[in-house]
Design an enzyme around this catalytic site. Structure first.
Site, PDB file in Angstrom:
ATOM      1  N   GLU A   1       8.640  -6.874   3.064  1.00 17.73           N
ATOM      2  CA  GLU A   1       8.458  -7.485   1.859  1.00 17.73           C
ATOM      3  C   GLU A   1       9.851  -7.603   1.309  1.00 17.73           C
ATOM      4  OE1 GLU A   1       5.643  -7.160  -2.080  1.00 17.73           O
ATOM      5  OE2 GLU A   1       6.210  -5.260  -0.996  1.00 17.73           O
TER       6      GLU A   1
ATOM      7  N   GLU B   1       5.178 -10.871   2.257  1.00 18.47           N
ATOM      8  CA  GLU B   1       4.881  -9.814   2.826  1.00 18.47           C
ATOM      9  C   GLU B   1       3.728  -9.465   3.910  1.00 18.47           C
ATOM     10  OE1 GLU B   1       2.964  -6.786   0.288  1.00 18.47           O
ATOM     11  OE2 GLU B   1       2.979  -8.156  -1.386  1.00 18.47           O
TER      12      GLU B   1
ATOM     13  N   ARG C   1       4.907  -3.373   7.585  1.00 17.88           N
ATOM     14  CA  ARG C   1       4.867  -4.367   6.611  1.00 17.88           C
ATOM     15  C   ARG C   1       6.441  -4.564   6.189  1.00 17.88           C
ATOM     16  NH1 ARG C   1       1.237  -2.398   3.516  1.00 17.88           N
ATOM     17  NH2 ARG C   1       2.428  -1.194   1.749  1.00 17.88           N
TER      18      ARG C   1
ATOM     19  N   ASP D   1       6.889   1.363   0.525  1.00 13.06           N
ATOM     20  CA  ASP D   1       6.802   0.119  -0.263  1.00 13.06           C
ATOM     21  C   ASP D   1       6.963   0.567  -1.714  1.00 13.06           C
ATOM     22  OD1 ASP D   1       5.765  -1.662  -1.770  1.00 13.06           O
ATOM     23  OD2 ASP D   1       3.781  -2.326  -0.578  1.00 13.06           O
TER      24      ASP D   1
ATOM     25  N   TYR E   1      -1.423  -3.657  11.245  1.00 14.12           N
ATOM     26  CA  TYR E   1      -1.713  -2.383  11.115  1.00 14.12           C
ATOM     27  C   TYR E   1      -2.741  -2.070  12.266  1.00 14.12           C
ATOM     28  CZ  TYR E   1      -0.411  -3.871   6.541  1.00 14.12           C
ATOM     29  OH  TYR E   1       0.779  -4.313   5.474  1.00 14.12           O
TER      30      TYR E   1
ATOM     31  N   HIS F   1      -4.770  -8.664   4.387  1.00 16.21           N
ATOM     32  CA  HIS F   1      -4.084  -8.897   3.236  1.00 16.21           C
ATOM     33  C   HIS F   1      -3.551 -10.278   2.947  1.00 16.21           C
ATOM     34  CE1 HIS F   1       0.076  -7.788   3.836  1.00 16.21           C
ATOM     35  NE2 HIS F   1      -0.590  -6.474   4.410  1.00 16.21           N
TER      36      HIS F   1
ATOM     37  N   ASP G   1      10.172  -5.276  -5.580  1.00 16.79           N
ATOM     38  CA  ASP G   1       8.941  -5.030  -4.947  1.00 16.79           C
ATOM     39  C   ASP G   1       9.282  -5.147  -3.451  1.00 16.79           C
ATOM     40  OD1 ASP G   1       6.605  -4.418  -3.677  1.00 16.79           O
ATOM     41  OD2 ASP G   1       5.307  -6.153  -4.459  1.00 16.79           O
TER      42      ASP G   1
END
Length: 437
Positions: A403, A379, A401, A255, A383, A345, A266
């Site tokens: 993104e 994103e 992840r 990341d 996990y 998240h 990003d």
């Protein structure tokens, strides 16, 4: 037109008459003893000036219809410049920064009160209100002492963030060009990370290759602390130690993003350095990618921001149910937020000069609709660590992840970070094609 001039013009158009805006660049911070952290100007300041020296202050005043821009900055100082680097200086500032006038920051107490005469409203960022209070309190006191001379002091303080951060949320054409560049530099860094991963012995080796590619392709700095997380470390969302050995047959989650002329890229890319996904890795990866691509396909003007996350939650929960990591009824599991065990998240965030960029997500308590010129990340992740004792060990220590950076356009969206292999098949084929290089 110089981009900061355009940005100032837009802000001026939104200011009430007899208003004044104050924005600071920030101060250098000591890392240890006489060593400073690398300086980066406050994003609001850089957005309005394009200037990156510390100890500077911008004043934008709109008094009786007259718009004036004044900058206070460090004066030229030969001895200091020999030791610490060149300064723009007061004399060069007006032409270089396209402002009306410039003064030494050492003269701030002398000139600022005079320049604020006629201002009824003073706008500063309430995010830094404690710092502004030290400047504003004596300033107001000094102006009030001149009341018998007919001088009025500002009577209203207004949060500049309300105006400026909403302005920054909608990117103009020049900003979009810079963000495309930041995104594509970031892509090159992630490709370099993939290229070295097969032979790398540590997370740090991958980080070095990644960031070296950023700089080689024109980045001025990283947009945030890079994450290179192997195996179980990928289940730590903000893991930045990057000092562990690469785990055999584990996934590597990277990341990271490059910063280009103040704008951030990003990207998160998750892949097996071995070049081959295990059955469980491929299943979870494909599920995350399915959610990500579904959200990206939704993005267009008018879509509510909150609906993007709801799509992610439903797809991930349904997939976890199909794979046996969750059990029960889909609607009930979503309502009970059962997914938080594996996805804790959001689906994304605004992106711009700050990697978690400014701008409201809700208006009057309701999720805001997307607008042309917004840039956001998409994103989703999953996990599964060894703390999930109710899950078969074959799923443990898989952190994923995916993104990308997405621009909202008139007809839909543009993925600014296109260029990485994304499907399981594409990633495995990439390693086959690059294994001999």
């Amino acid at each position: 037109m110089h981009a900061p001039v355009l940005n100032r013009q837009t802000l001026f158009s939104r200011l009430k008459d007899n208003s004044a805006v104050l924005v600071k660049s920030g101060e250098e911070l000591i890392r240890n003893r006489d060593v400073e952290f690398p300086f980066r100007a406050h994003s609001d300041f850089f957005y309005l000036t394009g200037f990156s020296e510390p100890d500077a202050l911008l004043l934008m005043s709109k008094i009786d219809g007259e718009e004036r821009t004044t900058i206070f900055l460090r004066p030229k100082n030969l001895e200091q410049e020999i030791w610490q680097g060149r300064r723009l200086g007061v004399e060069s500032a007006p032409a270089t920064l396209q402002v009306d006038q410039a003064y030494s920051i050492e003269e701030l107490d002398e000139w600022l009160p005079e320049l604020l005469i006629g201002s009824e409203q003073l706008l500063v960022s309430f995010s830094d209100f404690s710092e502004w209070a030290e400047i504003i309190a004596p300033l107001i006191e000094q102006l009030k002492k001149q009341v018998r001379k007919g001088v009025d002091s500002p009577t209203t303080l207004f949060d500049l963030d309300v105006l400026l951060h909403e302005q920054r949320l909608i990117k103009n054409h020049r900003e979009i060009e810079l963000m495309r560049k930041a995104a594509q530099i970031s892509v090159q860094g992630h490709l370099a990370a993939m290229a070295v991963a097969a032979s790398a012995n540590s997370e740090r080796t991958v980080q070095i290759a990644l960031e070296n590619a950023f700089y080689q392709h024109g980045a001025q700095r990283v947009a945030f602390n890079s994450i290179c997380a192997s195996g179980e470390n990928a289940c730590i969302l903000h893991y930045t130690e990057n000092n562990a050995p690469l785990q055999s047959n584990a996934l590597l989650l990277v990341d990271a993003g490059a910063e280009y002329h103040g704008y951030a890229g990003d990207i998160t890319h998750t892949f097996p350095p071995s070049g081959k996904f295990s059955t469980e890795q491929a299943a979870l990866y494909s599920l995350v990618l399915k959610a990500q691509q579904a959200v990206i396909q939704m993005i267009k003007p008018g879509v509510l921001y909150g609906d993007l996350h709801q799509t992610t939650l439903r797809i991930l929960t349904a997939g976890l149910l199909d794979l046996g990591l969750l059990k029960g009824d889909l609607t009930t599991l979503v309502a009970d937020k059962a997914y938080t065990e594996f996805f804790m998240h959001g689906t994304g965030h605004w992106l711009g000069m700050d990697v978690h960029d400014v701008g409201k997500y809700k208006i009057d308590g309701e999720w805001r609709p997307l607008e042309v010129g917004m840039v956001l990340t998409v994103e989703p992740g999953l996990y599964v660590s060894d703390r999930h004792q109710n899950v078969s060990a074959k799923w443990h220590n898989i952190g994923i992840r995916i993104e990308d950076d997405v621009l909202v356009t008139e007809k839909g969206c543009e993925v600014l970070t296109a260029g990485l292999p994304r499907t399981v098949a594409e990633i495995e084929q990439w390693f086959v094609e690059h294994s001999h290089k």
